[in-house]
Design an enzyme around this catalytic site. Structure first.
Site, mmCIF file in Angstrom:
data_model
loop_
_atom_site.group_PDB
_atom_site.id
_atom_site.type_symbol
_atom_site.label_atom_id
_atom_site.label_comp_id
_atom_site.label_asym_id
_atom_site.label_seq_id
_atom_site.Cartn_x
_atom_site.Cartn_y
_atom_site.Cartn_z
ATOM 1 N N CYS B 150 40.707 38.496 36.528
ATOM 2 C CA CYS B 150 41.053 39.285 37.717
ATOM 3 C C CYS B 150 40.066 40.418 37.996
ATOM 4 C CB CYS B 150 42.458 39.862 37.568
ATOM 5 S SG CYS B 150 42.815 40.553 35.952
ATOM 6 N N HIS B 243 44.640 46.051 40.859
ATOM 7 C CA HIS B 243 43.645 46.693 39.997
ATOM 8 C C HIS B 243 42.723 47.543 40.864
ATOM 9 C CE1 HIS B 243 45.074 44.338 36.796
ATOM 10 N NE2 HIS B 243 44.056 43.553 36.544
#
Lengths: 354, 354, 354, 354
Positions: B150, B243
């Site tokens: 990710c 994130h």
């Protein structure tokens, strides 16, 4: 030895409360005067202040009558600690200094003035020499002595021994800063719950520029600014106390992670040698666990809790040739604010500058 | 056109659920087989899975009978999406590929194998050519096609247009990563409440190394790794999804913040040209507000929510000569995981590789 | 059918934004006028409002010019929704009503006035008859129609079918309320991080007293207050949206948990019969999992997300003879505020009261 | 006086660590033996335990060698504190008691056994008389003495003086409990971030049933259960330490909020009279601020921090005739667990039962 009577400007806010904690039971200083805004003046401190911290409000300050933030209010003191917001500090602090007080200030208003010491006692104790220059320049009997921004202090305390022993050329730092750094009401819960804010006004400028002065060389009443390149990116996260900084360094000379840890761990400076009351025995605590430092524990780091910084995850950096990276975490409200001013005052006292 | 029947391995976990969201009502694919561990096999999906996400479980999957994670279970499918943990993926995925399936995998097990495509469709669509090589090498009828970690995806998506237009030499990135990245049970509440964790196992290695392959040049069945220096420091913060990455870049050529914003904002690539169903119209959204991007909103970025990344605070860097710094925030669970695999499959379908 | 032009007072705050979400793409209403304070007036909505919500600001409102909160501003509308704080609503709403507008208000200012309907469309649709009385009493061409406090709505919606079918004598309710209920800036992060606040000003009074009016009997222009004893204790917790209420009931007649669930689950009322656009098909969703309802999912409850309440853990109570206890969770900002006003307006429209 | 050597079963977990904090520097007890599971046995405590608490691990326990949880391990001790999970406690504790040890247990395994004292020293010190009965019944040289569940202790401590002075008929309590109550890994961050969980397994049963025994009357080796009706609804919220309970009471006799506050504030009992080392001077602290008690401060309540409970918002209840309602908050890990067991042991020592 009788204690030195001291005053505290802006005593009711959160930083003011941290000052009260640092000064309560202090072996050298005795809180004589507490000031606050007009609406608090005249009240007992217990009535005037909503206490935010643990431990609870010290018994001995509860009955002190809060005074207005004026020169008269601190007449019977020798040092005046300033927890004022910078907009008010800007106006009030010079009056206090003119009236003969040493103002140990946490406010940013005068930090970058050429004749105002911007102090981290472990780093630039000789900058106190600026006091003479300041008095002469301004015709004051007193003087303003400042401490840096919280993020700067925590960063520089960890960098200082490396600067001395191996040299640092370039610094990248990305921070994860605590809510308390913005003041009690600074960050709304709706802003930060399940979120973070990648911006703190003026913080990056301070983090990049204050070090140039602090690390500068004192000579003949002046500071020659240091040369070190710093790039900062400052973020707010949902943590009550304790700023954490992710640091990438280009060193001048090679140093392994092990030797960096050793250099930091062995670091001691004048406050430690002078045994200043709130100087931590070790300014830098090396954390060995792989997932440390974490702010919930690092906020208490040091033999004087909150006065040391915790460093961990020291490792090589794959980008710079002599690269090192690590994490620092320290108490923004203690080592980064109130405790910093108190340590400044202790240093002045130990050097007979009061 | 009838839809392509697809399977989903590891359908009950949190990443599996994100796959179900991405595949529900998909115009090209139809969920035919859902697999999970032995203890779930035989149950209706609604019984087998505790649904963690919003919106609620799609109606059409509730009654699907969960199958064991075996080759037989996916016989009637053409593509198999893998949301398996890497320890299980390592064993299961080759069997599926051998049995003739295209395995679109989010697992890290085979990402760095030389003949396995590690794809970000906007960046290296030609790496799908490795599929032929892989089949040949291994004697498989099918193949494994992977997406990166990710953190890597979110970072590279923002860097790619700069690499193309001005060049990037060096990258420092300090992350603030969401809880969901560790899986539903990965981070304990006692660990992260009023705290952060400056360490995520293996994450820095992935962030520094996967890009070398993804940005590498495909030639004659091989990837020649790219040369770009990346240093990552990865932190976990108390955010559910999204994130955020604080990035410092040394560019090869000068570029102002304005032009960086323009380059990013105008970026389009093959998925956009092919109009892939879940490709966002703009892969990079430039945020103009001074305190953005923030994960609580950036997790929904893009015309296909969660498939774009948000970039903000693009500014000059005072350390590097051609320095630029900014923040990126993107959905780790969608663009950074399930959605990434689905986009890979869409690209393969559009290129007649299924 | 052309849509009814409507205005929105206090359009830039968080409740105002929830109104915009509820009214955007509404089949019956069209946002014609948005008002805000003087400092926003004249700006485009996009400039005037910092958008807090997801999904992002609807395209169609971005270019609407914000007007000052005055009668002239809403001249071209038929209904005016009020997201004003009560101190301002108190002054402005009567002027609007006098000028002939139906004011559908979320403010508390006039809720308890005897001739002002305090509406939950599923509960007391006939209280709209007060409109006539209000017009007559005050000599107005328009009227003020209010919805209750968020906590009251969520509670009463769950209680109503039990009141009808088995009777309720006594209610104890302890709440765990979301941050958004206090407005965007209402709760400081330093107050609530790793903490809760067991006090919400005026909330308990509202929760105990508004139901007496809502459940009251309309007769000849008056409401005869209902007799039901309610004791509320209201707490703030670190949740963004969604109030959760822990309820203990003494029923008039015996009812098993199963039958309580059935009664709630089958509950439908006039908004459902009239097929009002934002009326949820089922006002009460029964959650079967043992650890539900939870606000993170319950905030989206219902066929119109956020317009139903979720009830779970229905169980016998060991203290009262006919005791029942359960948890309710619902969206304070939608069903408890903006959506409540919009549903009120839909009911009025369906009853030809506009 | 030389200190009494004591053992601690389950020393490495979070409750075990709270025991170590309570026993470190204890004036009467000295930690002689620390036990843990097989995989920790043989290691130094510092290696075996990941320390979760503040202050840091006491120096004096770091080098203690952890022993397996067996009778031999505690041979050289007189009392054995048990921080074991109930499944293990069930098996181990009787062996210890049989071998002649007094087991001061926080586990729930034997709390409700008729001949096992379930103690809150301020409430039922005479229940220690059951020890004789237990020894006789079971032919043991030692005995098991337990403390209640955290929620029970915090509730009953506040109720006890009211029971004595005005009588209580019925109790409704809705709790907001801290994460630490579920153990370090008990609540996942993905579950509780921006959320709450309205269910804690077995907690309501304990809260409703343990009081009947604790408040019961000891006579001739038996406890006659008390009659008091309690209904509990237990919720988990995102708070590290400190359970908060919203309480509604029906009193037997009328008492104003003022007199309730006075009765609670003046409450003292045997531990206070005996000056037990960890007994708080006042078991109940009355908070006067309108928004207190809050767990972030109440977790430290009392002269021995964490051993008192904080009560606030005492007010009339509109439902019951002699109704009173208030909030209590107390430290679940100290007063509600480890500190409770230690206080039990102190009481036994003071009464020469060791």
């Amino acid at each position: 030895m009788s204690k030195i009577p001291v005053g505290l400007l802006g005593a009711t806010g959160m930083v003011g409360q941290r000052f009260i904690q640092s000064l309560s039971d202090h072996p050298w200083f005795e809180l004589e005067a507490l000031t606050a805004s007009e609406k608090s003046a005249g009240k007992r401190y217990e009535e005037a202040a909503k206490w935010y911290l643990y431990p609870p409000m010290p018994e001995e300050v509860k009955d002190i009558e809060v005074r207005p933030t004026e020169v008269e209010a601190v007449e019977d003191t020798e040092i005046v600690f300033s927890a004022l917001p910078s907009s008010i500090a800007e106006e009030v602090e010079p009056k206090m200094a003119k009236a003969g007080k040493i103002v140990a200030s946490n406010a940013s208003s005068y930090r970058m003035d050429p004749d105002v010491p911007l102090m981290i006692p472990e780093i630039n104790p000789d900058h106190l020499n600026l006091i003479e220059q300041q008095k002469e320049n301004r015709g004051w009997d007193g003087a303003i002595v400042t401490n840096p921004n919280c993020t700067t202090i925590i960063l520089l305390l960890a960098l200082k021994p490396l600067i001395d022993e191996v040299g640092i050329n370039r610094v990248f730092v990305s921070t994860m800063q605590a809510l308390s750094g913005a003041g009690y009401g600074g960050v709304k819960s709706m802003e930060i719950e399940d979120n973070l804010i990648p911006y703190i006004p003026k913080e990056e400028w301070k983090t990049e520029n204050e070090p140039l002065k602090i690390l500068g060389k004192y000579e003949k009443g002046k500071i020659e600014k240091a040369e070190i390149d710093i790039s900062a990116s400052c973020n707010r996260v949902a943590v009550l106390d304790g700023h954490t900084e992710s640091v990438f360094l280009e060193l001048e000379n090679e140093a392994s992670p092990k030797s960096v840890e050793r250099i930091m761990s062995e670091f001691k400076a004048e406050p430690q040698e002078l045994n200043l009351p709130t100087a931590p025995i070790k300014p830098i605590i090396i954390e060995k666990e792989p997932d440390k430092p974490q702010p919930r524990s690092a906020r208490h780091a040091g033999s004087v809790p909150g006065m040391a910084v915790a460093v961990g995850r020291v490792r090589e950096d794959p980008v710079f040739e002599n690269g090192i990276r690590f994490l620092i975490s320290g108490n923004n409200a203690i080592r980064g604010a109130a405790g910093a001013s108190v340590l400044n005052a202790e240093l002045m006292k130990a050097k007979d500058l009061l």
